[in-house]
Each structure stands twice: as structure tokens, then as C-alpha cells.
Scaffold this motif. Sequence first.
Motif, PDB file in Angstrom:
ATOM      1  N   LYS A 323      -3.960 -29.584 -23.081  1.00  0.00           N
ATOM      2  CA  LYS A 323      -3.269 -28.925 -24.123  1.00  0.00           C
ATOM      3  C   LYS A 323      -1.848 -29.349 -24.121  1.00  0.00           C
ATOM      4  O   LYS A 323      -1.063 -29.385 -25.092  1.00  0.00           O
ATOM      5  CB  LYS A 323      -3.329 -27.211 -24.112  1.00  0.00           C
ATOM      6  CG  LYS A 323      -4.994 -26.509 -24.618  1.00  0.00           C
ATOM      7  CD  LYS A 323      -4.891 -25.211 -24.455  1.00  0.00           C
ATOM      8  CE  LYS A 323      -6.068 -24.765 -24.838  1.00  0.00           C
ATOM      9  NZ  LYS A 323      -7.530 -24.857 -23.982  1.00  0.00           N
ATOM     10  N   ASN A 324      -1.329 -29.609 -22.823  1.00  0.00           N
ATOM     11  CA  ASN A 324      -0.070 -29.942 -22.673  1.00  0.00           C
ATOM     12  C   ASN A 324       0.111 -31.389 -22.959  1.00  0.00           C
ATOM     13  O   ASN A 324       1.138 -31.640 -23.825  1.00  0.00           O
ATOM     14  CB  ASN A 324       0.296 -29.578 -21.143  1.00  0.00           C
ATOM     15  CG  ASN A 324       1.724 -29.995 -20.644  1.00  0.00           C
ATOM     16  OD1 ASN A 324       1.856 -31.000 -19.886  1.00  0.00           O
ATOM     17  ND2 ASN A 324       2.843 -29.436 -21.325  1.00  0.00           N
ATOM     18  N   LYS A 325      -0.897 -31.925 -22.475  1.00  0.00           N
ATOM     19  CA  LYS A 325      -0.752 -33.563 -22.260  1.00  0.00           C
ATOM     20  C   LYS A 325      -0.596 -34.243 -23.851  1.00  0.00           C
ATOM     21  O   LYS A 325       0.021 -35.077 -24.206  1.00  0.00           O
ATOM     22  CB  LYS A 325      -1.555 -34.159 -21.416  1.00  0.00           C
ATOM     23  CG  LYS A 325      -0.951 -35.361 -20.593  1.00  0.00           C
ATOM     24  CD  LYS A 325      -1.573 -35.491 -19.364  1.00  0.00           C
ATOM     25  CE  LYS A 325      -2.483 -36.701 -19.403  1.00  0.00           C
ATOM     26  NZ  LYS A 325      -3.321 -36.772 -18.115  1.00  0.00           N
ATOM     27  N   LEU A 326      -1.937 -33.788 -24.475  1.00  0.00           N
ATOM     28  CA  LEU A 326      -2.426 -34.415 -25.694  1.00  0.00           C
ATOM     29  C   LEU A 326      -1.674 -33.518 -26.853  1.00  0.00           C
ATOM     30  O   LEU A 326      -1.161 -34.352 -27.868  1.00  0.00           O
ATOM     31  CB  LEU A 326      -3.765 -34.399 -25.943  1.00  0.00           C
ATOM     32  CG  LEU A 326      -4.549 -35.153 -24.701  1.00  0.00           C
ATOM     33  CD1 LEU A 326      -5.982 -35.233 -25.215  1.00  0.00           C
ATOM     34  CD2 LEU A 326      -4.087 -36.690 -24.886  1.00  0.00           C
ATOM     35  N   ALA A 327      -1.707 -32.274 -26.770  1.00  0.00           N
ATOM     36  CA  ALA A 327      -1.224 -31.499 -28.185  1.00  0.00           C
ATOM     37  C   ALA A 327       0.300 -31.146 -27.846  1.00  0.00           C
ATOM     38  O   ALA A 327       0.825 -30.305 -28.980  1.00  0.00           O
ATOM     39  CB  ALA A 327      -2.169 -30.453 -28.171  1.00  0.00           C
ATOM     40  N   GLY A 328       0.952 -31.265 -26.588  1.00  0.00           N
ATOM     41  CA  GLY A 328       2.414 -30.785 -26.500  1.00  0.00           C
ATOM     42  C   GLY A 328       2.512 -29.610 -26.262  1.00  0.00           C
ATOM     43  O   GLY A 328       3.771 -28.957 -26.610  1.00  0.00           O
ATOM     44  N   VAL A 329       1.720 -28.697 -26.029  1.00  0.00           N
ATOM     45  CA  VAL A 329       1.919 -27.201 -25.765  1.00  0.00           C
ATOM     46  C   VAL A 329       2.768 -27.116 -24.518  1.00  0.00           C
ATOM     47  O   VAL A 329       2.621 -27.765 -23.666  1.00  0.00           O
ATOM     48  CB  VAL A 329       0.431 -26.670 -25.595  1.00  0.00           C
ATOM     49  CG1 VAL A 329       0.714 -25.060 -25.032  1.00  0.00           C
ATOM     50  CG2 VAL A 329      -0.332 -26.419 -26.808  1.00  0.00           C
ATOM     51  N   ASP A 330       3.823 -26.423 -24.763  1.00  0.00           N
ATOM     52  CA  ASP A 330       4.807 -26.090 -23.783  1.00  0.00           C
ATOM     53  C   ASP A 330       3.958 -25.605 -22.526  1.00  0.00           C
ATOM     54  O   ASP A 330       3.369 -24.663 -22.489  1.00  0.00           O
ATOM     55  CB  ASP A 330       5.950 -25.491 -24.066  1.00  0.00           C
ATOM     56  CG  ASP A 330       7.213 -25.475 -23.490  1.00  0.00           C
ATOM     57  OD1 ASP A 330       8.433 -25.931 -24.150  1.00  0.00           O
ATOM     58  OD2 ASP A 330       7.200 -25.372 -22.071  1.00  0.00           O
ATOM     59  N   ALA A 331       4.460 -26.135 -21.338  1.00  0.00           N
ATOM     60  CA  ALA A 331       3.707 -25.786 -20.194  1.00  0.00           C
ATOM     61  C   ALA A 331       4.109 -24.303 -19.784  1.00  0.00           C
ATOM     62  O   ALA A 331       3.394 -23.520 -19.336  1.00  0.00           O
ATOM     63  CB  ALA A 331       4.142 -26.628 -18.999  1.00  0.00           C
ATOM     64  N   SER A 332       5.306 -23.801 -20.202  1.00  0.00           N
ATOM     65  CA  SER A 332       5.590 -22.423 -19.929  1.00  0.00           C
ATOM     66  C   SER A 332       4.859 -21.502 -20.701  1.00  0.00           C
ATOM     67  O   SER A 332       4.706 -20.309 -20.201  1.00  0.00           O
ATOM     68  CB  SER A 332       7.055 -22.412 -20.340  1.00  0.00           C
ATOM     69  OG  SER A 332       7.276 -22.166 -21.758  1.00  0.00           O
ATOM     70  N   LEU A 333       3.924 -21.927 -21.679  1.00  0.00           N
ATOM     71  CA  LEU A 333       3.224 -20.874 -22.358  1.00  0.00           C
ATOM     72  C   LEU A 333       1.902 -20.694 -21.447  1.00  0.00           C
ATOM     73  O   LEU A 333       1.094 -19.859 -21.588  1.00  0.00           O
ATOM     74  CB  LEU A 333       2.741 -21.591 -23.661  1.00  0.00           C
ATOM     75  CG  LEU A 333       3.804 -21.588 -24.732  1.00  0.00           C
ATOM     76  CD1 LEU A 333       3.148 -22.242 -26.035  1.00  0.00           C
ATOM     77  CD2 LEU A 333       4.274 -20.252 -25.232  1.00  0.00           C
ATOM     78  N   LEU A 334       1.686 -21.698 -20.720  1.00  0.00           N
ATOM     79  CA  LEU A 334       0.387 -21.671 -19.935  1.00  0.00           C
ATOM     80  C   LEU A 334       0.134 -21.234 -18.773  1.00  0.00           C
ATOM     81  O   LEU A 334      -0.668 -21.139 -18.109  1.00  0.00           O
ATOM     82  CB  LEU A 334      -0.213 -23.062 -20.011  1.00  0.00           C
ATOM     83  CG  LEU A 334      -0.489 -23.753 -21.557  1.00  0.00           C
ATOM     84  CD1 LEU A 334      -0.745 -25.368 -21.451  1.00  0.00           C
ATOM     85  CD2 LEU A 334      -1.706 -23.168 -22.366  1.00  0.00           C
ATOM     86  N   VAL A 335       1.627 -20.811 -17.974  1.00  0.00           N
ATOM     87  CA  VAL A 335       1.543 -20.611 -16.971  1.00  0.00           C
ATOM     88  C   VAL A 335       1.062 -18.851 -16.668  1.00  0.00           C
ATOM     89  O   VAL A 335       0.801 -18.345 -17.579  1.00  0.00           O
ATOM     90  CB  VAL A 335       2.907 -20.495 -16.281  1.00  0.00           C
ATOM     91  CG1 VAL A 335       3.586 -21.830 -16.108  1.00  0.00           C
ATOM     92  CG2 VAL A 335       3.958 -19.583 -17.137  1.00  0.00           C
ATOM     93  N   GLU A 336       0.850 -18.711 -15.347  1.00  0.00           N
ATOM     94  CA  GLU A 336       0.125 -17.354 -14.988  1.00  0.00           C
ATOM     95  C   GLU A 336       0.544 -16.234 -15.607  1.00  0.00           C
ATOM     96  O   GLU A 336      -0.150 -15.525 -16.507  1.00  0.00           O
ATOM     97  CB  GLU A 336       0.395 -17.164 -13.439  1.00  0.00           C
ATOM     98  CG  GLU A 336      -0.431 -16.200 -12.914  1.00  0.00           C
ATOM     99  CD  GLU A 336      -1.770 -16.383 -12.699  1.00  0.00           C
ATOM    100  OE1 GLU A 336      -2.385 -17.357 -12.488  1.00  0.00           O
ATOM    101  OE2 GLU A 336      -2.714 -15.763 -13.076  1.00  0.00           O
ATOM    102  N   ASN A 337       1.913 -16.122 -15.751  1.00  0.00           N
ATOM    103  CA  ASN A 337       2.523 -14.909 -16.495  1.00  0.00           C
ATOM    104  C   ASN A 337       3.033 -15.009 -17.950  1.00  0.00           C
ATOM    105  O   ASN A 337       3.389 -14.524 -18.607  1.00  0.00           O
ATOM    106  CB  ASN A 337       3.854 -14.532 -15.719  1.00  0.00           C
ATOM    107  CG  ASN A 337       3.288 -13.940 -14.187  1.00  0.00           C
ATOM    108  OD1 ASN A 337       2.345 -13.615 -14.129  1.00  0.00           O
ATOM    109  ND2 ASN A 337       4.408 -14.347 -13.542  1.00  0.00           N
ATOM    110  N   GLY A 338       2.621 -16.276 -18.547  1.00  0.00           N
ATOM    111  CA  GLY A 338       2.827 -16.456 -19.922  1.00  0.00           C
ATOM    112  C   GLY A 338       1.981 -15.998 -20.806  1.00  0.00           C
ATOM    113  O   GLY A 338       0.858 -15.220 -20.411  1.00  0.00           O
TER     114      GLY A 338
END
Length: 441
Positions: A323-338
Motif C-alpha cells: 500500500k505504501n510502496k505501490l500506492a504511495g499510502v503514507d507510512a504514518s497512516l499504517l503504523v500501530e497507532n495510526g
Amino acid sequence: MTHEHARAAILSVGDEIVLGQSLNTNSRWLSDRLVRAGVSVRAHTTVPDDLQLQAEALRSLALEHDLVVCTGGLGPTADDLTRGALARAMDDELVEDTIALAQVQTMLEARGRALTPHHRAQAMRPARAHTIPNLLGTAPGLWGTLHVRSTAGERVCDVACLPGPPREMMTMFESHVLARLRPPSGRTVRTRVLHTFGLAESDVAIRLGELMERKSSLLVGTTASGGVVSVRLRYEGPEPPAAADVQLDELERRVREGVGEYLFGRESQTLEECVLALLRARRESVGCVESCTGGALCEVLTRVPGSSASVLGALVTYSNELKNKLAGVDASLLVENGPGAVSAECASAMALGGLEGLGVAHCLAITGIAGPDGARPGKPVGTVFIARASRGATPPDVEVRRFQFTAEREHVRDWSCRSALAMLWQHLSGLPPMKLLREQP
Ligand code: ATP
Ligand code: MG
């Protein structure tokens, strides 16, 4: 002797159908074609591969019907008993039909195969029946007439026997049976189907109100499948076709008044076809970024012939990494508390990432929990976020909706695809966003 085919029955033959091993799609197709040809279908009967049971079914259906269309059991194997059953029901001898034998031979030669006694048996027919050519296979069909005695006196009933394999059955029906049908004169049957998406079947019924009361020659009914609720309109009565169509036009106008904004297509049109037609008319493209559907949305779209004019492709980003690498979803959205991968923020980032990365005019993104595992507090199995992003404005126009589907994996995937299509369809049709079925506030 000719008689009208006012009442027809369909007799399906085969162990595999009564045992629940295969679906009887032949009767569904035949009913639809007979009704459209003006012949009313009153019964569907299924019997196993059993000569006596099939002969009895033919005779008992003949007591109440003017036509029986029978499918299956015409092949060359020992369990194919239709010829014998028709002969028994007609109280007739089986004889070899020379023309049918030549046709079986020609068909076998074309396939480089020799005639066996089994194949030869396919050219047998009851002495007073006719064979019907099979354009696709070796087994000829049969057309015969039964004479039965009922309490009302002697009756006649025509019987058409068609092969079981659906393509052979359909081709034989179209090429040789349709022309033999004698729908009752002075009676017209006309049907129309309108498709809606977004309403429950009961909501459609409420919106249609008294139109659904079965009291005149105009009938309105609904059927639901995968979120699509179809409204079936039928005229059955004495008016000639042109006058029946005028009545149906008026009925259709009233149905549209009731469900108008949810109506997307008619007759055989599907939601994906209608979306693609709108895109083609606007010369615009679409792409998908899919998580829980694993590419199913793109698959549904690309099943439509000509879809390459609008569908550019899809990113299947099942993992957070992709999601991060191909679609450019910001890693901060995907972290534990995001907000997490199953969130409005992530769906919207996926859609925007796809809009940019795939270079499409519209991007649909789906992320959710198909189950059976993966539920989170506040996000049960069946929670799905769907986003649509479209070019044109700066920043691009994005819309995200949250759905709660029934917690069954296939159901979640299927409904996710169709809901995504419905969101794009509403946007392309210039409609204000209307709440869809299973959409959460
Ligand atoms: P064949 O020459 O292939 O043996 P047949 O006329 O003897 O044809 P069956 O043997 O009864 O037909 O059925 C052949 C196949 O056709 C079945 O295995 C099934 O796949 C399909 N079929 C038969 N009846 C139906 C039906 N009612 N609906 C859908 N498919 C059917
Ligand atoms: Mg068979």
C-alpha cells in the motif's frame, strides 16, 4: 392436427440435477424464451435418469399442458434414456432415422471419430416422432405428440426433446423449436426489466406501492441478486403488441418515478457495463487499487468486451508494505497507532495514489476486512472503506464511504466490488451521492 401451446411445462432429466450435483440452468433459460415467445410456462419438473419415471412424467404433464420441453438424456450412453421414454409415453416403436443417422455420421467424421453402436442408437426415434437436427453435437433432438385421456376427454400435447448441454440445447431451440411454437392467438406477452442498485428489495416494493398489486394484465415484480434489485414489468393480455407496449411505456414511466435515481440499466445490462458505457462516452479512464478484493473489481470490469477502451489496470496492494510502496499510502497512516489499513484515510490515500500512479481519470480503491479473521475493536468483519478519486479539480475530488457488509468472505468481496462500481456510476451520472445499501453513516 394442430393445437395452440397455451400451457407449457419443462421437464429436466438427469441424476446430476436431482442429486444436487449440477444446477438446472436449462429450465431457467427455456422459461424465459418460451414466455417471451408468448407461451406461458406453468410447471418445471425434474426426474432422474429412469426410463419409467420419465415416461410417466411425460404422460402426466401431457394431461395438463399443450407442450412439454424436455432436456437431457439424448446422448449415446446407457444412462441416456429419453428416446425410449418418449417411445413408451407415445406407445410407439423405436425405429432408425436414416437422415439422423447420416447427420450423426457426418458430425463424427468431422471430429475424426468412427460410428459406434452407441452413437447409432442416437439416430433412433419413436416411429411417429421426428428428429430435430443438432448443429453442435451428435445427438439429434425429437419432436413428438402425445395423446392422453383425461377426465375432460382426449387431449394432445407436443413434446420437444433437446440435448442437456446448454449450448446445444439453446442452439436447437433457436434454430428449430422456436418456429414450431404456436402461442395462443389473441394473447400477447411483453416483458421488460429495469435494474436498480442501492435499495433493498423491500424499499423498492415500498416505492412501487400499488404498482405491484397483481390485479390487471400489467404485472410488476422484483428480484434481487448481489445488491442489484431488478424490476420486472410484464404485459399479458388480449391487446396487440403495439398497444401492449403503450401500456408498458406508461407503467415504466411510473416505475421510474418510484425508483428513478437508483435505476442504472435495463434488460441484460450489468452495472459494470453501464459504468464502462458512461466512461467511453466521456473518453475517460478508470483504474483500481484493491486490498481486500484482491483484484476482483478489475476482473469484473475487464470481463466486459471492449473494456480496454477505459480500464487501464489495477494495483493489488494486499499488504501494508505494498500500500505504501505501490500506492504511495503514507507510512504514518499504517503504523500501530495510526488510522490503519482499514480506514477512510487509507482508502482515500489509495485512491489518490492510484489516480497519480496509474494515470487514470478515475480511481476506485477498496480496503476492508473480508474475514474470517482480522476484526478490530469498532471494525468487525465486513467493514469496508471504498474511495473514489477523480481528476478535474485541484486537489482531485475524493469521496470515501464506509460499508458494513454481512460477515461472509465471498459476500464482502462481491458487494465491495459492486458498491465501488455504484459510487462511480453515481458520480458519472451527475447524481448527488445517494446512500447505498449497507452504507454506514
Ligand atoms: P450428452 O450427449 O452430452 O450425453 P445428453 O442430452 O444426454 O447429452 P445429459 O447426459 O442429460 O444430456 O447431460 C449432459 C450434460 O449437460 C450434463 O452433464 C450437464 O453438464 C448438462 N446439463 C444437462 N441438463 C442440464 C440442465 N437442465 N441445466 C444445465 N445443464 C444441464
Ligand atoms: Mg448424456
